[in-house]
Scaffold this active site. Structure first.
Site, PDB file in Angstrom:
ATOM      1  CG  PHE A 169      69.051  82.503  61.400  1.00  0.00           C
ATOM      2  CD1 PHE A 169      68.918  81.493  60.179  1.00  0.00           C
ATOM      3  CD2 PHE A 169      70.574  82.480  61.531  1.00  0.00           C
ATOM      4  CE1 PHE A 169      69.978  81.208  59.175  1.00  0.00           C
ATOM      5  CE2 PHE A 169      71.576  82.054  60.820  1.00  0.00           C
ATOM      6  CZ  PHE A 169      71.160  81.416  59.679  1.00  0.00           C
ATOM      7  CG  ASP A 170      61.682  83.821  62.645  1.00  0.00           C
ATOM      8  OD1 ASP A 170      61.440  84.265  63.698  1.00  0.00           O
ATOM      9  OD2 ASP A 170      60.988  82.993  62.254  1.00  0.00           O
ATOM     10  CB  CYS A 171      63.887  81.239  66.645  1.00  0.00           C
ATOM     11  SG  CYS A 171      64.348  79.544  67.305  1.00  0.00           S
ATOM     12  CB  THR A 211      63.271  80.857  60.225  1.00  0.00           C
ATOM     13  OG1 THR A 211      62.127  81.688  60.041  1.00  0.00           O
ATOM     14  CG2 THR A 211      64.327  80.800  59.317  1.00  0.00           C
TER      15      THR A 211
END
Length: 232
Positions: A13-15, A18
């Site tokens: 995951f991008d943080c 997102t």
């Protein structure tokens, strides 16, 4: 649309943007600094300038993300003719840990963690991510930060570090992200399967990524439904 959860060994995951509401966090932290110097701009202009300034800083010699944010604030000062104080520079940089989660983040991550491994690949430094992680309910299998690899997405090094540290080939990794520029396009260049999470509709991103995502969703709840419905 459903995805086969057995087709992937890990979700990365991008943080910020997102999992975390990047836009709300930046506006809440930066607008008061601008207002204190009699700068009155709307959020659309704020984010247009922020995106430009951040790309300029990150394309130069590597500095930790805390310093990126300080330099972005200085560029706002240059743009509007004021000099931010050291306290203001630090206040904006330190605000990252207070940027809010999206309302569905923790529930979706809890559901997904029961089905597969989860990791983060983020343009941040370790200290600031630790501040953010206090609000996240799951323990990630790996956290790969720009600070660790000394490189910011859309460079490919953060993704390549994920392959190595997670011990998975690219075709067994599913990357989940909001940003076309930072994530979807570079993931496509590496041949990664990618889920495009359109958290902000078309507000910040080009209308079409260079490579088609395997799934486009408005939020993480829809992603969890798509991955887990075949197991129900």
């Amino acid at each position: 649309m459903s995805l086969d959860p057995d087709a992937f060994d890990v979700l990365t995951f991008d943080c910020y943007g997102t999992l975390i509401d990047w836009a709300a966090g930046i506006s809440a932290a930066l607008q008061p600094i601008l207002s204190a110097h009699d700068v009155d701009i709307d959020d659309d202009e704020l984010f247009r300038l922020y995106g430009r300034f951040e790309r300029e800083v990150e394309s130069g010699p590597f500095v930790e993300y805390h310093e990126v944010l300080r330099r972005v604030t200085r560029r706002f000062g240059n743009q509007f003719g004021f000099t931010p104080t050291n306290a203001e520079l630090d206040r904006f940089a330190d605000s990252v840990g207070d940027w809010p989660l999206f309302g569905d983040t923790n529930e979706a991550l809890r559901r997904l963690s029961m089905a597969t491994r989860l990791a983060v690949v983020s343009n941040v430094d370790d200290a600031l991510f630790r501040d953010t992680a206090r609000h996240i309910d799951v323990e990630f299998d790996e956290v790969i930060t720009a600070g660790q690899v000394r490189s910011y997405k859309p460079a490919l090094a953060p993704f390549e570090a994920a392959f190595t540290r997670l011990g998975v080939p690219p075709n067994r990794l599913l990357h989940v992200a909001q940003s076309v520029y930072h994530d979807v396009n570079p993931a496509g260049r590496l041949g990664l399967s990618c889920v495009w999470v359109r958290r902000y509709g078309g507000r910040f991103d080009p209308p079409t990524p260079q490579t088609d995502p395997v799934l486009t969703v408005p939020n993480l709840s829809r992603l969890a439904d798509a991955l887990l419905e075949s197991r129900d």
